[in-house]
Design a protein around this motif. Structure first.
Motif, PDB file in Angstrom:
ATOM      1  N   TYR A 119      -6.484  -1.239   4.789  1.00 52.65           N
ATOM      2  CA  TYR A 119      -5.796  -2.190   5.670  1.00 52.65           C
ATOM      3  C   TYR A 119      -6.801  -3.106   6.365  1.00 52.65           C
ATOM      4  N   GLN A 120      -7.835  -2.520   6.941  1.00 49.20           N
ATOM      5  CA  GLN A 120      -8.840  -3.319   7.652  1.00 49.20           C
ATOM      6  C   GLN A 120      -9.562  -4.282   6.707  1.00 49.20           C
ATOM      7  N   GLU A 138      -1.130  -9.705   8.507  1.00 46.88           N
ATOM      8  CA  GLU A 138      -0.565  -8.370   8.705  1.00 46.88           C
ATOM      9  C   GLU A 138       0.881  -8.286   8.218  1.00 46.88           C
ATOM     10  N   ILE A 159       0.868  -1.176   0.000  1.00 52.45           N
ATOM     11  CA  ILE A 159       0.000   0.000   0.000  1.00 52.45           C
ATOM     12  C   ILE A 159       0.901   1.222   0.000  1.00 52.45           C
ATOM     13  N   LEU A 173      -6.332   4.681   4.084  1.00 56.20           N
ATOM     14  CA  LEU A 173      -5.397   3.633   4.487  1.00 56.20           C
ATOM     15  C   LEU A 173      -6.029   2.711   5.520  1.00 56.20           C
ATOM     16  N   ASP A 174      -6.683   3.274   6.499  1.00 59.89           N
ATOM     17  CA  ASP A 174      -7.335   2.459   7.521  1.00 59.89           C
ATOM     18  C   ASP A 174      -8.373   1.540   6.886  1.00 59.89           C
ATOM     19  N   THR A 227       3.260  -1.149   3.979  1.00 54.94           N
ATOM     20  CA  THR A 227       2.740   0.196   3.770  1.00 54.94           C
ATOM     21  C   THR A 227       3.882   1.201   3.717  1.00 54.94           C
ATOM     22  N   ILE A 278       1.332  -7.313   4.492  1.00 53.16           N
ATOM     23  CA  ILE A 278       0.869  -5.997   4.044  1.00 53.16           C
ATOM     24  C   ILE A 278       1.974  -4.997   4.343  1.00 53.16           C
ATOM     25  N   ALA A 281      -8.969  -2.101  -1.719  1.00 48.89           N
ATOM     26  CA  ALA A 281      -8.502  -3.374  -1.159  1.00 48.89           C
ATOM     27  C   ALA A 281      -9.246  -4.555  -1.765  1.00 48.89           C
TER      28      ALA A 281
END
Length: 164
Positions: A44-45, A54, A26, A40-41, A59, A57, A149
């Motif tokens: 990611y979620q 995790e 990301i 972003l939140d 970032t 991923i 996502a």
């Protein structure tokens, strides 16, 4: 406007494959940070919700939306990833700068995707004002980060399926 009456991030009508076996990058612009942090939140979620580990991923922040292009290129050049999500926000101002940046970012992200034959997802808001951006970064129209996502997961799955 088509988006006035609906949440764009409603995926109840589609099947989202598991993200458990994929690695994602990301790249997120720091410009318009209140909006891009929310994007972003959301991204990611959504990845985690659909099974991404995790540790799979990665970032990286970049200065602005224009830098998403080289950020995505550097990630794909240096990391083994299945997809990269580019998150940014460009808000219309009083000059034509908006038009040049939006066009360059859209074309640049497309070119990186073609260069590496990997999904590079355009999660960049191009809005008339701050409120429209906030409405699409977790507000009344959902979260473009979620959408990016889900798109990354679906495209990674497609790439894997077609490579068999």
């Amino acid at each position: 406007m088509a988006t006035q009456l609906k949440n764009l991030s409603d995926f109840s009508h589609t099947v989202v494959p598991s993200a458990a076996n994929f690695r994602f990058g990301i790249v997120v612009a720091e410009w318009n940070a209140a909006v891009t942090r929310a994007l972003l939140d959301g991204a990611y979620q959504s990845l985690v919700k659909h099974g991404a580990k995790e540790e799979n991923i990665i970032t990286y922040p970049v200065a602005g939306s224009f830098e998403l292009i080289s950020g995505a290129d550097l990630l794909l050049k240096n990391k083994d990833l299945d997809a990269v999500i580019c998150l940014g926000c460009v808000i219309q101002g009083e000059t034509r700068h908006f038009d040049f940046i939006c066009n360059a970012v859209a074309n640049g992200i497309s070119n990186v995707s073609i260069k590496y034959t990997k999904p590079v997802i355009f999660g960049v808001l191009t809005t008339d004002n701050q409120q429209q951006a906030l409405d699409r970064a977790g507000g009344k129209h959902g979260n473009k980060g979620d959408e990016a996502a889900i798109t990354a997961i679906k495209m990674a799955e497609m790439a894997e399926t077609l490579s068999r």
